[in-house]
Every structure is written in C-alpha cells, then in structure tokens.
Design an enzyme around this catalytic site. Sequence first.
Site, PDB file in Angstrom:
ATOM      1  N   VAL A  69       9.811 -55.130   3.912  1.00 19.09           N
ATOM      2  CA  VAL A  69       9.653 -55.330   5.362  1.00 19.09           C
ATOM      3  C   VAL A  69       9.518 -53.946   6.006  1.00 19.09           C
ATOM      4  O   VAL A  69      10.427 -53.111   5.904  1.00 19.09           O
ATOM      5  CB  VAL A  69      10.855 -56.088   5.960  1.00 19.09           C
ATOM      6  CG1 VAL A  69      10.717 -56.191   7.474  1.00 19.09           C
ATOM      7  CG2 VAL A  69      10.964 -57.495   5.345  1.00 19.09           C
ATOM      8  N   HIS A 108      15.296 -50.421   7.922  1.00 12.74           N
ATOM      9  CA  HIS A 108      16.574 -51.136   7.842  1.00 12.74           C
ATOM     10  C   HIS A 108      17.460 -50.496   6.790  1.00 12.74           C
ATOM     11  O   HIS A 108      16.982 -49.965   5.793  1.00 12.74           O
ATOM     12  CB  HIS A 108      16.364 -52.622   7.533  1.00 12.74           C
ATOM     13  CG  HIS A 108      15.478 -52.893   6.360  1.00 12.74           C
ATOM     14  ND1 HIS A 108      14.102 -52.833   6.450  1.00 12.74           N
ATOM     15  CD2 HIS A 108      15.764 -53.213   5.080  1.00 12.74           C
ATOM     16  CE1 HIS A 108      13.583 -53.118   5.277  1.00 12.74           C
ATOM     17  NE2 HIS A 108      14.562 -53.339   4.415  1.00 12.74           N
ATOM     18  N   ASN A 161      15.251 -48.569   1.447  1.00  7.61           N
ATOM     19  CA  ASN A 161      14.033 -48.542   0.638  1.00  7.61           C
ATOM     20  C   ASN A 161      12.893 -48.024   1.492  1.00  7.61           C
ATOM     21  O   ASN A 161      12.736 -48.428   2.650  1.00  7.61           O
ATOM     22  CB  ASN A 161      13.697 -49.946   0.131  1.00  7.61           C
ATOM     23  CG  ASN A 161      14.744 -50.474  -0.834  1.00  7.61           C
ATOM     24  OD1 ASN A 161      15.259 -49.731  -1.649  1.00  7.61           O
ATOM     25  ND2 ASN A 161      15.074 -51.748  -0.725  1.00  7.61           N
TER      26      ASN A 161
HETATM   27  P1  AMP Z   1      13.300 -54.270   1.707  1.00 13.51           P
HETATM   28  O1  AMP Z   1      12.791 -54.664   0.335  1.00 13.51           O
HETATM   29  O2  AMP Z   1      14.195 -53.075   1.672  1.00 13.51           O
HETATM   30  O3  AMP Z   1      12.152 -54.134   2.688  1.00 13.51           O
HETATM   31  O4  AMP Z   1      14.230 -55.456   2.174  1.00 13.51           O
HETATM   32  C1  AMP Z   1      13.813 -56.492   3.016  1.00 13.51           C
HETATM   33  C2  AMP Z   1      14.951 -57.472   3.066  1.00 13.51           C
HETATM   34  O5  AMP Z   1      14.741 -58.337   4.180  1.00 13.51           O
HETATM   35  C3  AMP Z   1      15.072 -58.371   1.827  1.00 13.51           C
HETATM   36  O6  AMP Z   1      16.368 -58.200   1.259  1.00 13.51           O
HETATM   37  C4  AMP Z   1      14.862 -59.783   2.395  1.00 13.51           C
HETATM   38  O7  AMP Z   1      15.673 -60.740   1.751  1.00 13.51           O
HETATM   39  C5  AMP Z   1      15.244 -59.594   3.847  1.00 13.51           C
HETATM   40  N1  AMP Z   1      14.641 -60.543   4.775  1.00 13.51           N
HETATM   41  C6  AMP Z   1      13.346 -60.898   4.886  1.00 13.51           C
HETATM   42  N2  AMP Z   1      13.169 -61.789   5.887  1.00 13.51           N
HETATM   43  C7  AMP Z   1      14.406 -61.989   6.433  1.00 13.51           C
HETATM   44  C8  AMP Z   1      14.883 -62.788   7.520  1.00 13.51           C
HETATM   45  N3  AMP Z   1      14.081 -63.572   8.251  1.00 13.51           N
HETATM   46  N4  AMP Z   1      16.221 -62.757   7.790  1.00 13.51           N
HETATM   47  C9  AMP Z   1      17.058 -61.980   7.063  1.00 13.51           C
HETATM   48  N5  AMP Z   1      16.647 -61.181   6.050  1.00 13.51           N
HETATM   49  C10 AMP Z   1      15.341 -61.193   5.727  1.00 13.51           C
END
Ligand code: AMP
Length: 117
Positions: A95, A99, A86
């Site tokens: 985030v 990733h 994303n």
């Molecule tokens: P995105 O919307 O592509 O930025 O995805 C961010 C992802 O990070 C989401 O699926 C969240 O559930 C995941 N996430 C956020 N904080 C954590 C954390 N501390 N450990 C593992 N996953 C996380």
Amino acid sequence: MSGCIFCRISRGEIPSRKVYEDDEILAFHDLNPQRPVHFLIIPKRHISTLYDVSADDQELLGRMLTRAAEMARSQGLDDGFRTIVNTGRVGGQEVYHLHIHIMGGADSVGPMVSALK
Ligand code: AMP
Ligand code: ZN
C-alpha cells in the site's frame, strides 16, 4: 490521492478498527494480521513512501514514533513489539501510503527477516 485506500480509511470512507486518532495521525488494526496484535500507524496526509518524505515531515514522523509505545501498551503490548516500515518494490510495500507496522502479542515476534533463498 482520492483512490488511495489509506486516505479513504483516514477520511472514514472505509471502516477500520481504530487504535488511536488525532488531527494528524491514525492507527488501526491490520485487516490481515501477521501476529496476534498487528496495527498500522499512518499520517492522515498522503505521503507515498519513505522516499517521499522531506524536512517538512520531520515533526509528523516524530509524532508517529513518539506515540507508538503508548499505542502498543493500549493493545496489551507491555513486553516488546516489532516496528516495520516497508518501502518500495524491494521492501515489499503493498500500500503506497506511508505506514508503520506494529506487531506483537506472541512470546516472540520471531526473527527480524527470514533467510534469503
Ligand atoms: P505493506 O506491505 O507494508 O504495504 O502493508 C500493507 C498492509 O496493509 C498489509 O499488512 C495489509 O494487510 C494491510 N491492509 C490492506 N488493506 C487494509 C485495510 N482496508 N484495512 C486494514 N489493513 C489493510
Ligand atoms: Zn493515501
């Protein structure tokens, strides 16, 4: 990026359930899994989004993708998986540390995107 949550995970300041780690890459299970298996592959070095990558990052990004299948197999994903990156507001990025989502573990992950309303 001291406050970045994924930088803090890569430094071990926030716990994670690791899938894979080497000098440059970390993979860990998503805290809020959207499918039975859902993990994230990140570069340890902070890169915010795909908008921010440069030619210097080619090898790093290549390593993330070339290791994805062995990581998926290590989690039992032997019959396919979904790979998602994303980017930015429209892409729904939450985030801002680059990733790759890897999802699977169900008979099908489902349609690639849902219909626009
Ligand atoms: P995105 O919307 O592509 O930025 O995805 C961010 C992802 O990070 C989401 O699926 C969240 O559930 C995941 N996430 C956020 N904080 C954590 C954390 N501390 N450990 C593992 N996953 C996380
Ligand atoms: Zn970061």
